[in-house]
Design an enzyme around this catalytic site. Structure first.
Site, PDB file in Angstrom:
ATOM      1  N   HIS A 162       0.727  -0.880  -0.071  1.00  0.00           N
ATOM      2  CA  HIS A 162       0.027  -0.301   0.066  1.00  0.00           C
ATOM      3  C   HIS A 162       0.736   1.174  -0.359  1.00  0.00           C
ATOM      4  CE1 HIS A 162      -3.326  -2.721   1.185  1.00  0.00           C
ATOM      5  NE2 HIS A 162      -4.174  -2.210   0.632  1.00  0.00           N
TER       6      HIS A 162
ATOM      7  N   LYS B 201      -0.595   5.198   4.267  1.00  0.00           N
ATOM      8  CA  LYS B 201      -1.470   3.734   5.137  1.00  0.00           C
ATOM      9  C   LYS B 201      -0.926   3.686   6.558  1.00  0.00           C
ATOM     10  CE  LYS B 201      -4.099  -0.550   5.228  1.00  0.00           C
ATOM     11  NZ  LYS B 201      -5.523  -0.036   5.293  1.00  0.00           N
TER      12      LYS B 201
ATOM     13  N   GLY C 138      -6.458  -4.694   6.663  1.00  0.00           N
ATOM     14  CA  GLY C 138      -7.928  -5.028   6.975  1.00  0.00           C
ATOM     15  C   GLY C 138      -8.253  -6.357   5.754  1.00  0.00           C
TER      16      GLY C 138
HETATM   17  P1  NAD Z   1      -7.834   9.734   4.625  1.00  0.00           P
HETATM   18  O1  NAD Z   1      -6.757   9.815   6.351  1.00  0.00           O
HETATM   19  O2  NAD Z   1      -7.242  10.141   3.273  1.00  0.00           O
HETATM   20  O3  NAD Z   1      -8.716  10.267   5.439  1.00  0.00           O
HETATM   21  C1  NAD Z   1     -10.221   9.467   6.336  1.00  0.00           C
HETATM   22  C2  NAD Z   1     -10.760  11.234   6.657  1.00  0.00           C
HETATM   23  O4  NAD Z   1     -11.843  11.492   7.665  1.00  0.00           O
HETATM   24  C3  NAD Z   1      -9.393  12.430   7.089  1.00  0.00           C
HETATM   25  O5  NAD Z   1     -10.654  12.991   5.775  1.00  0.00           O
HETATM   26  C4  NAD Z   1     -10.132  13.048   8.268  1.00  0.00           C
HETATM   27  O6  NAD Z   1      -9.906  14.515   8.804  1.00  0.00           O
HETATM   28  C5  NAD Z   1     -11.267  12.602   8.439  1.00  0.00           C
HETATM   29  N1  NAD Z   1     -11.546  12.428  10.008  1.00  0.00           N
HETATM   30  C6  NAD Z   1     -10.758  11.698  10.965  1.00  0.00           C
HETATM   31  N2  NAD Z   1     -10.986  11.716  12.311  1.00  0.00           N
HETATM   32  C7  NAD Z   1     -12.841  12.458  11.673  1.00  0.00           C
HETATM   33  C8  NAD Z   1     -14.111  12.812  12.539  1.00  0.00           C
HETATM   34  N3  NAD Z   1     -14.202  12.315  14.126  1.00  0.00           N
HETATM   35  N4  NAD Z   1     -15.245  13.178  12.030  1.00  0.00           N
HETATM   36  C9  NAD Z   1     -14.964  13.355  10.576  1.00  0.00           C
HETATM   37  N5  NAD Z   1     -14.157  13.553   9.455  1.00  0.00           N
HETATM   38  C10 NAD Z   1     -13.009  12.448  10.203  1.00  0.00           C
HETATM   39  O7  NAD Z   1      -7.835   8.079   4.925  1.00  0.00           O
HETATM   40  P2  NAD Z   1      -8.010   7.335   3.021  1.00  0.00           P
HETATM   41  O8  NAD Z   1      -7.299   6.948   2.742  1.00  0.00           O
HETATM   42  O9  NAD Z   1      -9.521   7.506   2.832  1.00  0.00           O
HETATM   43  O10 NAD Z   1      -8.991   5.734   4.350  1.00  0.00           O
HETATM   44  C11 NAD Z   1     -10.414   6.003   5.056  1.00  0.00           C
HETATM   45  C12 NAD Z   1      -9.626   4.299   6.106  1.00  0.00           C
HETATM   46  O11 NAD Z   1     -10.186   3.793   4.845  1.00  0.00           O
HETATM   47  C13 NAD Z   1      -8.295   3.908   6.745  1.00  0.00           C
HETATM   48  O12 NAD Z   1      -9.087   3.335   7.029  1.00  0.00           O
HETATM   49  C14 NAD Z   1      -8.486   3.422   4.874  1.00  0.00           C
HETATM   50  O13 NAD Z   1      -7.280   1.897   5.442  1.00  0.00           O
HETATM   51  C15 NAD Z   1     -10.283   2.848   5.000  1.00  0.00           C
HETATM   52  N6  NAD Z   1      -9.674   2.018   3.584  1.00  0.00           N
HETATM   53  C16 NAD Z   1     -10.531   0.894   3.837  1.00  0.00           C
HETATM   54  C17 NAD Z   1     -11.024   0.602   1.871  1.00  0.00           C
HETATM   55  C18 NAD Z   1     -12.126  -0.715   2.015  1.00  0.00           C
HETATM   56  O14 NAD Z   1     -12.406  -0.964   0.813  1.00  0.00           O
HETATM   57  N7  NAD Z   1     -12.604  -1.033   2.782  1.00  0.00           N
HETATM   58  C19 NAD Z   1     -10.693   1.005   0.813  1.00  0.00           C
HETATM   59  C20 NAD Z   1      -9.408   2.423   1.196  1.00  0.00           C
HETATM   60  C21 NAD Z   1      -9.451   2.822   2.864  1.00  0.00           C
END
Ligand code: NAD
Length: 269
Positions: free
Chosen positions: A158, A162, A168
């Site tokens: 990744h 990350k 996950g």
């Molecule tokens: P990122 O850091 O770019 O985005 C996360 C966002 O959440 C940020 O903008 C942050 O400010 C916001 N945030 C944090 N706390 C918050 C709160 N209390 N209220 C509102 N907003 C809040 O991360 P990302 O790459 O977008 O990934 C986010 C999550 O999704 C990670 O856990 C990642 O591993 C997961 N993910 C899962 C999949 C899937 O298919 N399940 C795919 C990609 C990423």
């Protein structure tokens, strides 16, 4: 647009948040009605279209999740474990479907999500893409077909930002391999820390993680036997695959009974 579910995107400024907003804007199966970011974020009070560098779309970013959730039929949430457990309780209160993509959830978070799912529909998956969910099914089948002395290693790569490892998705694949063998992952996992520090116990399941650059997500499941190997691979080149799955889950969740579901339920595989 007819009677389609309204959705809220949490973590609106994040990598997944922005991908979700773009796709939701182009969808005729749902409507973006609100966006949430954490208190103090520079986007609070701004039109999300403008904040993303484009034209205004008439949706203002808020730091009040309950107010946002009250307007919607689904919350699509890719944020952090602490935020997601808070959102699970609030989404249940608002009777909105909660689609959880956030990874790195620990037992205490999962218990709170489970409690919220007694009153609301929650769809949670460490990976929301069609291809990875197929890979999970294939991994389970291959593990079931092979003798228990084949070693299994899940190798994932990744981007450098990350925070959790193994991913996950890697854990889902490890759990599927263990399930195929009829054992629990905890009982089959390479002992000690993941990665090999000495000789490996026969037939164990291990994890290796690579972090670098802008890699969206790659997963190999290596089944290593004596004299031969079977390798299953998924390569994600575009975050849109996760966002499309999550939006599909938001629509699918409408009208389901309260409880926890995963992407296998949504995709019917
Ligand atoms: P990122 O850091 O770019 O985005 C996360 C966002 O959440 C940020 O903008 C942050 O400010 C916001 N945030 C944090 N706390 C918050 C709160 N209390 N209220 C509102 N907003 C809040 O991360 P990302 O790459 O977008 O990934 C986010 C999550 O999704 C990670 O856990 C990642 O591993 C997961 N993910 C899962 C999949 C899937 O298919 N399940 C795919 C990609 C990423």
């Amino acid at each position: 647009m007819g009677d389609v579910p309204g959705i809220v995107v949490t973590g609106a400024s994040g990598r997944m948040g922005q991908t979700l907003i773009r796709l939701a804007e182009g969808s005729d199966r749902l409507k973006l009605v609100a966006c949430v970011e954490r208190a103090g974020h520079a986007w609070i009070g701004r039109d999300v279209g403008e904040a993303m560098g484009g034209a205004p779309i008439g949706v203002t970013v808020t730091d009040d999740p309950l107010e946002a959730f009250a307007k919607a039929q689904a919350v699509v949430d890719f944020t952090s474990p602490a935020a997601t457990v808070e959102f699970a309780a609030l989404a249940a209160q608002a009777r909105a479907v909660h689609v959880i993509g956030t990874t790195g959830l620990e037992a205490e978070h999962l218990a709170r999500i489970e409690a919220a799912s007694r009153h609301a529909v929650i769809v949670r998956a460490g990976n929301m893409s069609l291809g990875v969910n197929l890979l999970v099914r294939l991994t389970e089948k291959v593990a079931a077909a092979l003798d228990a002395d084949w070693d299994i290693e899940v190798v994932e790569a990744h981007h450098r930002m990350k925070v959790d490892a193994p991913s996950g998705t890697a854990l889902m694949l490890g759990a599927a391999a263990a399930a195929g063998r009829g054992v629990a992952l905890e009982d089959a996992r390479v002992s000690g820390r993941d990665g090999i520090t000495g000789a490996r116990e026969r037939g164990t399941i291990g994890f290796s993680a690579i972090r670098g650059g802008d890699i969206v997500g790659e997963h190999d499941v290596i089944f290593a036997g004596m004299g031969e190997r079977v390798i299953l691979r998924h390569v994600a080149t575009d975050r849109g695959i996760f966002a499309r799955g999550a939006l599909r889950a938001a629509v699918w969740g409408q009208g389901q009974k309260p409880g926890q579901y995963d992407m296998m339920d949504v995709l019917g595989i």
